[in-house]
Design a protein around this motif. Structure first.
Motif, PDB file in Angstrom:
ATOM      1  N   GLY A 100      72.697  15.186   7.459  1.00  0.00           N
ATOM      2  CA  GLY A 100      72.768  14.997   8.905  1.00  0.00           C
ATOM      3  C   GLY A 100      72.274  16.203   9.690  1.00  0.00           C
ATOM      4  N   SER A 101      72.104  15.998  11.006  1.00  0.00           N
ATOM      5  CA  SER A 101      71.539  17.051  11.855  1.00  0.00           C
ATOM      6  C   SER A 101      72.482  18.243  12.044  1.00  0.00           C
ATOM      7  N   TYR A 102      73.802  17.978  12.037  1.00  0.00           N
ATOM      8  CA  TYR A 102      74.770  19.075  12.202  1.00  0.00           C
ATOM      9  C   TYR A 102      74.631  20.077  11.049  1.00  0.00           C
ATOM     10  N   SER A 103      74.530  19.540   9.836  1.00  0.00           N
ATOM     11  CA  SER A 103      74.439  20.411   8.645  1.00  0.00           C
ATOM     12  C   SER A 103      73.139  21.206   8.664  1.00  0.00           C
ATOM     13  N   LEU A 104      72.052  20.534   9.067  1.00  0.00           N
ATOM     14  CA  LEU A 104      70.751  21.224   9.143  1.00  0.00           C
ATOM     15  C   LEU A 104      70.798  22.369  10.150  1.00  0.00           C
ATOM     16  N   ALA A 105      71.457  22.108  11.298  1.00  0.00           N
ATOM     17  CA  ALA A 105      71.563  23.154  12.335  1.00  0.00           C
ATOM     18  C   ALA A 105      72.405  24.327  11.842  1.00  0.00           C
ATOM     19  N   LEU A 113      78.802  34.491  14.633  1.00  0.00           N
ATOM     20  CA  LEU A 113      80.193  34.315  14.221  1.00  0.00           C
ATOM     21  C   LEU A 113      80.299  33.006  13.443  1.00  0.00           C
ATOM     22  N   VAL A 114      80.900  33.079  12.256  1.00  0.00           N
ATOM     23  CA  VAL A 114      81.128  31.867  11.462  1.00  0.00           C
ATOM     24  C   VAL A 114      82.636  31.650  11.403  1.00  0.00           C
ATOM     25  N   VAL A 145      80.453  26.545  13.043  1.00  0.00           N
ATOM     26  CA  VAL A 145      81.816  26.181  12.667  1.00  0.00           C
ATOM     27  C   VAL A 145      81.829  25.297  11.422  1.00  0.00           C
ATOM     28  N   GLY A 146      82.637  25.703  10.444  1.00  0.00           N
ATOM     29  CA  GLY A 146      82.939  24.835   9.307  1.00  0.00           C
ATOM     30  C   GLY A 146      84.371  24.399   9.497  1.00  0.00           C
ATOM     31  N   MET A 199      77.594  22.702  12.917  1.00  0.00           N
ATOM     32  CA  MET A 199      78.961  22.364  12.512  1.00  0.00           C
ATOM     33  C   MET A 199      78.950  21.658  11.160  1.00  0.00           C
ATOM     34  N   LEU A 200      79.897  21.999  10.303  1.00  0.00           N
ATOM     35  CA  LEU A 200      80.081  21.281   9.037  1.00  0.00           C
ATOM     36  C   LEU A 200      81.463  20.644   9.070  1.00  0.00           C
ATOM     37  N   PRO A 201      81.548  19.375   9.489  1.00  0.00           N
ATOM     38  CA  PRO A 201      82.871  18.762   9.551  1.00  0.00           C
ATOM     39  C   PRO A 201      83.266  18.091   8.231  1.00  0.00           C
ATOM     40  N   GLY A 202      84.089  18.774   7.476  1.00  0.00           N
ATOM     41  CA  GLY A 202      84.686  18.153   6.294  1.00  0.00           C
ATOM     42  C   GLY A 202      83.878  18.213   5.015  1.00  0.00           C
TER      43      GLY A 202
END
Lengths: 237, 281
Positions: B42-47, B180-181, B207-208, B229-232
């Motif tokens: 997905g695009s969130y992971s790529l970003a 910042l991570v 953000v993870g 963002m990496l949600p989950g």
């Protein structure tokens, strides 16, 4: 049995003990719950004390003025414990007021910029022309949803005119979809937590491989005793 | 025909323990016999990955462990993959924890990765440092943004003053931080970091987080305050595929898919049962 191996055995026991709650509430799940709360509290206190020590050594012990301030802060912190005294309860309100005031002050200085202005700006900047059709459609839907949902929560105007009905209906559906999406993510989280424990029980790296060895035996003992006890109680009646 | 409503009634009142047992089976099964279901990215992971890839050499990256041991299932794979990605880049990494358990988890991740050893060969105190836990939640974030040295005066492993480490010579406040991570499960987390680091210092952030937090973080992505963002666990699998290091995320993908399939089936059955019962009335 080495200390590490005993640690793994305890990990397997407590993981399965927590999940025995799915069968019914029982002493195993209670023990796991209490031990977890106790251990977490113990860790928290130990880490806080360690941080205090580091602060004293690293910063506050250098001058007399700083040392006095440090001791005053500690005395203030002790006032929290008057929460448990009926007579001196009022003293507990002092650190509480300072904490609440500090947090509110810290949040207020930036909350409008962080959680209102930037969101309004980014929504207002959404494009619907000159971009690919799918993104344009997505942006248009976002804009309509934002406007309708905000309108839904506008209580200063009596929403009696006919055009409010479809707007409110659309807002309700939009919110339902939002809640559904949040719920979907909640399911994902719960499943993931469970999968994490399954990986531990099966000893999948980086989890200790010995867990796999203990898993069936501990499961057998826990389930056996629970089912056996229930069977005994049933036959005794 | 008279038995039909009874079936739906039974389905609605099915013993929850049967559902738990089915879930145990469908989650255990793919670990014993892997299926290899596909994972789309997905695009969130790529970003998220791009934010790390785009870091200039010598940048200072702060990685904050803002979660307790309860979040390990989802965040451990994300933490491992993120730190692996960062350790392969020529950047300086400062690890902190805003949650007390976060320090324990960070220690676990670092022991697992071993940054001092091949393939990373990163020197402690020069290329990376672990400063441990800063209590106080949002107040700690604000204090760190203002002054790292006084908020966390000693490091986690050797308890030496931070001024003795070369990496800390260029890090006094959030103004010195390039990225910042935040790896997090809740409060304090993204809301507080945005308030205390993005608004006053404009520090970019990724953000993870656990899946349930995704709707909370998503508005910050739209606002540009959070870059990725990496949600989950599912996102962890995507990220592992992007960086080419398969780990616990990819290993969990099958179990995640099978458990969700069962969940969807139960939701559909529950709905059919509800409507059939209503129709029979």
């Amino acid at each position: 049995m080495s200390v590490e191996l005993f640690g793994v055995l305890l990990g397997v026991f407590f993981t399965l003990a927590v999940y025995t709650f799915l069968y019914r509430e029982n002493p195993y799940s209670r023990i796991a719950e209490y031990v977890f709360i106790g251990a977490a509290t113990g860790y928290g206190i130990a880490y806080d004390l360690d941080w205090l020590k580091n602060q004293w050594v690293g910063t506050w012990s250098k001058t007399m003025e700083d040392s006095i301030l440090f001791v005053l802060a500690l005395l203030l912190a002790v006032l929290w414990y008057f929460r448990f005294s009926k007579r001196y309860f009022f003293l507990y309100r002092i650190p509480l007021a300072i904490t609440v005031g500090t947090y509110i002050g810290l949040a207020l200085r930036s909350v409008v910029f962080a959680q209102v202005i930037e969101q309004v700006r980014s929504t207002a900047a959404l494009k619907v022309v000159g971009i690919d059709p799918w993104t344009a459609f997505n942006n248009l839907v976002t804009m309509i949803i934002v406007v309708c949902t905000l309108a839904y929560f506008t209580f200063t105007v009596r929403q009696e005119a006919a055009f409010w009905k479809p707007v409110n209906k659309f807002a309700r559906y939009a919110m339902m979809i939002g809640f559904g999406s949040a719920y979907g993510y909640t399911v994902l989280t719960r499943m993931s937590l469970f999968i994490g424990r399954v990986q531990f029980l099966l000893g999948i790296p980086p989890n200790p491989p010995e867990a796999k060895m203990f898993f069936p035996w501990v499961a057998l003992v826990l389930l056996g005793t629970l089912l056996g006890y229930d069977y005994y109680k049933k036959t005794k009646k | 025909m008279a038995t039909a409503p009874r079936i739906w009634e039974k389905l609605e009142t099915i013993d929850a323990r049967i559902i738990y047992l089915i879930l145990w089976i469908v989650i255990l099964w793919p670990f014993i016999y892997p299926i290899g279901l596909p994972v789309s990215i997905g695009s969130y992971s790529l970003a998220y990955a791009k934010a790390i890839d785009d870091l200039p050499a010598g940048s200072i990256v702060v990685v904050s462990f803002d979660f307790s041991l309860g979040g390990l299932g989802e965040l451990y794979p994300i933490a491992i993959a993120t730190l692996h990605h960062l350790f392969t880049k020529p950047v300086k990494i400062v690890i902190i924890a805003i949650w007390s358990d976060g320090a324990i988890v960070a220690d676990m991740v670092l022991k697992d990765l071993k940054p001092d050893q091949p393939p990373y060969n990163r020197k402690y105190g020069e290329d990376w440092i672990f400063l441990g836990y800063a209590p106080g939640g949002e107040t700690a974030m604000a204090a760190l943004g203002k002054d790292f040295w006084s908020t966390l005066p000693t490091d986690y492993y050797y308890k030496k003053h931070v001024s003795t480490y070369p990496i800390m010579q260029n890090l006094r406040s959030a103004n010195d931080v390039t990225l910042l991570v935040s790896l997090e499960t809740g409060t304090p987390g993204a809301d507080e970091w945005v308030r205390q680091w993005y608004v006053p210092y404009k520090v970019p952030m990724i953000v993870g987080c656990i899946g349930v937090m995704a709707p909370t973080v998503a508005p910050y992505l739209a606002g540009g305050q959070v870059k990725g963002m990496l949600p989950g666990l599912r996102a962890a699998a995507e990220y592992e595929l992007i960086i080419g290091r398969k780990g616990l995320g990819v290993a969990s993908a099958d179990a995640l898919s099978t458990s969700h399939m069962v969940f969807v089936i139960f939701v559909i059955l529950g709905n059919i049962s509800y409507f059939m019962r209503r129709r029979s009335k």
